[in-house]
Motif scaffolding. Structure first.
Motif, PDB file in Angstrom:
ATOM      1  N   GLU A   1      46.809   3.643  68.916  1.00 18.65           N
ATOM      2  CA  GLU A   1      47.157   2.307  68.421  1.00 18.65           C
ATOM      3  C   GLU A   1      47.429   2.503  66.930  1.00 18.65           C
ATOM      4  OE1 GLU A   1      48.038  -0.637  68.607  1.00 18.65           O
ATOM      5  OE2 GLU A   1      46.716  -2.098  67.649  1.00 18.65           O
ATOM      6  N   GLY A   2      48.724   2.463  66.597  1.00 18.21           N
ATOM      7  CA  GLY A   2      49.110   2.755  65.212  1.00 18.21           C
ATOM      8  C   GLY A   2      49.708   4.155  65.098  1.00 18.21           C
TER       9      GLY A   2
ATOM     10  N   GLU B   1      49.090  -3.060  60.044  1.00 18.65           N
ATOM     11  CA  GLU B   1      49.279  -2.514  61.393  1.00 18.65           C
ATOM     12  C   GLU B   1      48.012  -2.642  62.215  1.00 18.65           C
ATOM     13  OE1 GLU B   1      51.953  -1.412  62.862  1.00 18.65           O
ATOM     14  OE2 GLU B   1      53.222  -1.397  61.088  1.00 18.65           O
ATOM     15  N   GLY B   2      48.180  -2.637  63.533  1.00 17.77           N
ATOM     16  CA  GLY B   2      47.030  -2.489  64.421  1.00 17.77           C
ATOM     17  C   GLY B   2      46.262  -3.772  64.625  1.00 17.77           C
ATOM     18  N   ASP B   3      46.824  -4.678  65.442  1.00 19.53           N
ATOM     19  CA  ASP B   3      46.142  -5.974  65.531  1.00 19.53           C
ATOM     20  C   ASP B   3      44.913  -5.979  66.432  1.00 19.53           C
ATOM     21  OD1 ASP B   3      47.411  -6.202  67.990  1.00 19.53           O
ATOM     22  OD2 ASP B   3      48.472  -8.061  67.515  1.00 19.53           O
ATOM     23  N   ILE B   4      44.703  -4.936  67.249  1.00 19.25           N
ATOM     24  CA  ILE B   4      43.479  -4.910  68.073  1.00 19.25           C
ATOM     25  C   ILE B   4      42.252  -4.896  67.146  1.00 19.25           C
ATOM     26  CG2 ILE B   4      42.122  -3.604  69.766  1.00 19.25           C
ATOM     27  CD1 ILE B   4      44.730  -2.463  70.879  1.00 19.25           C
TER      28      ILE B   4
ATOM     29  N   GLY C   1      51.850 -10.362  68.303  1.00 15.80           N
ATOM     30  CA  GLY C   1      51.862  -8.891  68.364  1.00 15.80           C
ATOM     31  C   GLY C   1      52.117  -8.477  69.795  1.00 15.80           C
TER      32      GLY C   1
ATOM     33  N   TYR D   1      56.153  -9.449  73.275  1.00 15.39           N
ATOM     34  CA  TYR D   1      55.309 -10.118  72.292  1.00 15.39           C
ATOM     35  C   TYR D   1      54.380 -11.136  72.937  1.00 15.39           C
ATOM     36  CZ  TYR D   1      57.547  -8.316  68.059  1.00 15.39           C
ATOM     37  OH  TYR D   1      57.981  -7.515  67.045  1.00 15.39           O
TER      38      TYR D   1
ATOM     39  N   GLN E   1      48.740 -10.627  60.662  1.00 11.18           N
ATOM     40  CA  GLN E   1      49.536  -9.415  60.393  1.00 11.18           C
ATOM     41  C   GLN E   1      50.694  -9.768  59.457  1.00 11.18           C
ATOM     42  OE1 GLN E   1      50.856  -7.317  63.919  1.00 11.18           O
ATOM     43  NE2 GLN E   1      50.951  -5.398  62.787  1.00 11.18           N
TER      44      GLN E   1
ATOM     45  N   ARG F   1      53.892  -9.987  58.587  1.00  7.24           N
ATOM     46  CA  ARG F   1      55.211  -9.946  59.207  1.00  7.24           C
ATOM     47  C   ARG F   1      55.956 -11.224  58.838  1.00  7.24           C
ATOM     48  NH1 ARG F   1      53.746  -5.461  60.143  1.00  7.24           N
ATOM     49  NH2 ARG F   1      54.003  -4.234  62.047  1.00  7.24           N
TER      50      ARG F   1
HETATM   51  C1  VTB Z   1      52.174  -5.111  67.361  1.00  3.24           C
HETATM   52  C2  VTB Z   1      50.677  -4.993  67.291  1.00  3.24           C
HETATM   53  C3  VTB Z   1      50.239  -3.541  67.175  1.00  3.24           C
HETATM   54  O1  VTB Z   1      52.343  -3.003  66.189  1.00  3.24           O
HETATM   55  O2  VTB Z   1      52.611  -4.589  68.595  1.00  3.24           O
HETATM   56  C4  VTB Z   1      52.815  -4.342  66.232  1.00  3.24           C
HETATM   57  O3  VTB Z   1      50.142  -5.548  68.475  1.00  3.24           O
HETATM   58  C5  VTB Z   1      54.334  -4.329  66.336  1.00  3.24           C
HETATM   59  O4  VTB Z   1      54.798  -5.359  65.568  1.00  3.24           O
HETATM   60  O5  VTB Z   1      48.856  -3.480  66.986  1.00  3.24           O
HETATM   61  P1  VTB Z   1      56.281  -5.302  64.993  1.00  3.24           P
HETATM   62  O6  VTB Z   1      57.172  -5.439  66.178  1.00  3.24           O
HETATM   63  O7  VTB Z   1      56.376  -6.416  64.046  1.00  3.24           O
HETATM   64  O8  VTB Z   1      56.419  -3.973  64.292  1.00  3.24           O
HETATM   65  C6  VTB Z   1      50.957  -2.845  66.025  1.00  3.24           C
HETATM   66  O9  VTB Z   1      50.562  -3.421  64.793  1.00  3.24           O
HETATM   67  C7  VTB Z   1      50.605  -1.337  65.971  1.00  3.24           C
HETATM   68  O10 VTB Z   1      50.980  -0.694  67.133  1.00  3.24           O
END
Ligand code: VTB
Length: 316
Positions: free
Chosen positions: A87-88, A185-188, A208, A118, A161, A163
């Motif tokens: 994740e990330g 990054e990394g919304d979990i 996300g 999404y 996040q 964005r």
């Molecule tokens: C989301 C979030 C993830 O990437 O998928 C994000 O859930 C992607 O967002 O935790 P964008 O399309 O705006 O880049 C993460 O932050 C990391 O994988």
């Protein structure tokens, strides 16, 4: 199910160890490939009759840990599994904070089979459980959560996040006087952190990944928090994919129990690089690895941090 916690811990530890050499390398495919391979090999040693419900993608796109893949030895409990080997991935290969590896599991049929698209997500901790409603304006939710957490609006912390798609909400929340903390990054991680008291976060909100949303929902359940969500298909194809996966009205609000239907669930995560909950992997002079992980248990609602030293994985 609960007896499997340490088996799953080994899965995220091994995936994190496998991805660590790729930190800062710029090589996303290599990092993801090695983490996925390690995760799959370790999972396949566990005595479960496991099925991947959230994984690396459809069989056509993902050779390993694809949706529907059977994992484990085939003996034992029927378990549905959601994985994110990294994740990330960007954070990993760019040598930035906030990368970890994660697995969530529940009895067969208990996890929402979320397509890769999404999802709008709203998360709160235990004190505000039962008070949120994703169908009402965000500012009303912030107000209600402030009351539940016994805080003045000016002291309320909302995580979002960073964005462009979130700018309207960031502005709204700041206008009502509450604080917005942005993350990259990394919304979990941030959804989970909202349910951990000493983090002092009141609410998590944003759009996300849907797979990440289901993984987070398991952790939120284990921490006695609350989560609501809504799938946001961006095209006819994505809409049809929801229907194919059994979600007939994709625009409807999803309550916590739509995301995860059982308390018999587990969540483990191991840090690759540092985040607000976990240390990243540390190495010593002999290249032994120290991992830092989190185990959450849906039945006991227990949170356990585990540090483990692993002998140099590059010495045969
Ligand atoms: C989301 C979030 C993830 O990437 O998928 C994000 O859930 C992607 O967002 O935790 P964008 O399309 O705006 O880049 C993460 O932050 C990391 O994988």
């Amino acid at each position: 199910m609960q007896n499997l916690a340490f088996d799953f811990l080994k899965v995220t530890e091994q995936a994190a160890i496998a991805s660590f050499p790729w930190v800062g390398s710029g090589k996303k495919l290599k990092a993801d490939g090695d983490a996925t391979n390690a995760m799959r090999n370790t999972l396949n040693q566990i005595n479960i009759n496991g099925r991947i419900v959230i994984g690396e993608g459809e069989l056509d796109d993902a050779p390993m840990l694809y949706i529907g893949e059977q994992v484990g030895t085939g003996f034992g409990t029927k378990v549905d599994i959601a994985v994110d080997p990294i994740e990330g991935t960007n954070s990993t290969v760019n040598g930035q904070d906030n990368a970890f590896t994660v697995i969530a599991a529940a009895p067969s049929g208990a996890l929402l089979h979320a397509p890769d698209m999404y999802m709008e997500k709203l998360v709160v901790g235990a004190k505000a459980k039962g008070k949120i409603d994703i169908n009402t304006p965000l500012t009303e939710n912030v107000q209600v959560v402030a009351e539940a957490n016994n805080k003045d609006i000016k002291d309320v912390k909302v995580l979002i996040q960073k964005r462009e798609r979130h700018s309207k909400w960031i502005e709204e929340i700041r206008k009502m006087g509450a604080k917005v903390y942005l993350f990259d990054e990394g919304d979990i991680t941030y959804a989970v952190a909202t349910c951990i008291d000493d983090q002092e976060i009141d609410l998590f909100y944003g759009i996300g990944g849907a797979p990440e949303g289901v993984v987070a929902a398991v952790a939120v359940n284990c921490l006695n928090g609350d989560m609501q969500a809504r799938l946001l298909p961006q095209s006819r194809k994505e809409y049809d994919r929801c229907v194919e996966m059994g979600i007939n009205n994709p625009g409807n609000a999803l309550r916590h129990s739509d995301l995860i239907k059982s308390d018999e669930c587990l969540f483990t995560a191991t840090g690759i690089t540092e985040n607000i909950l976990l240390d990243g992997i540390k190495t010593d002079a002999e290249s032994n690895y120290t991992t830092h992980s989190l185990i959450l248990n849906g039945e006991s609602k227990q949170l356990r941090y585990v540090k483990c030293k692993h002998p140099n994985p590059h010495i045969a």
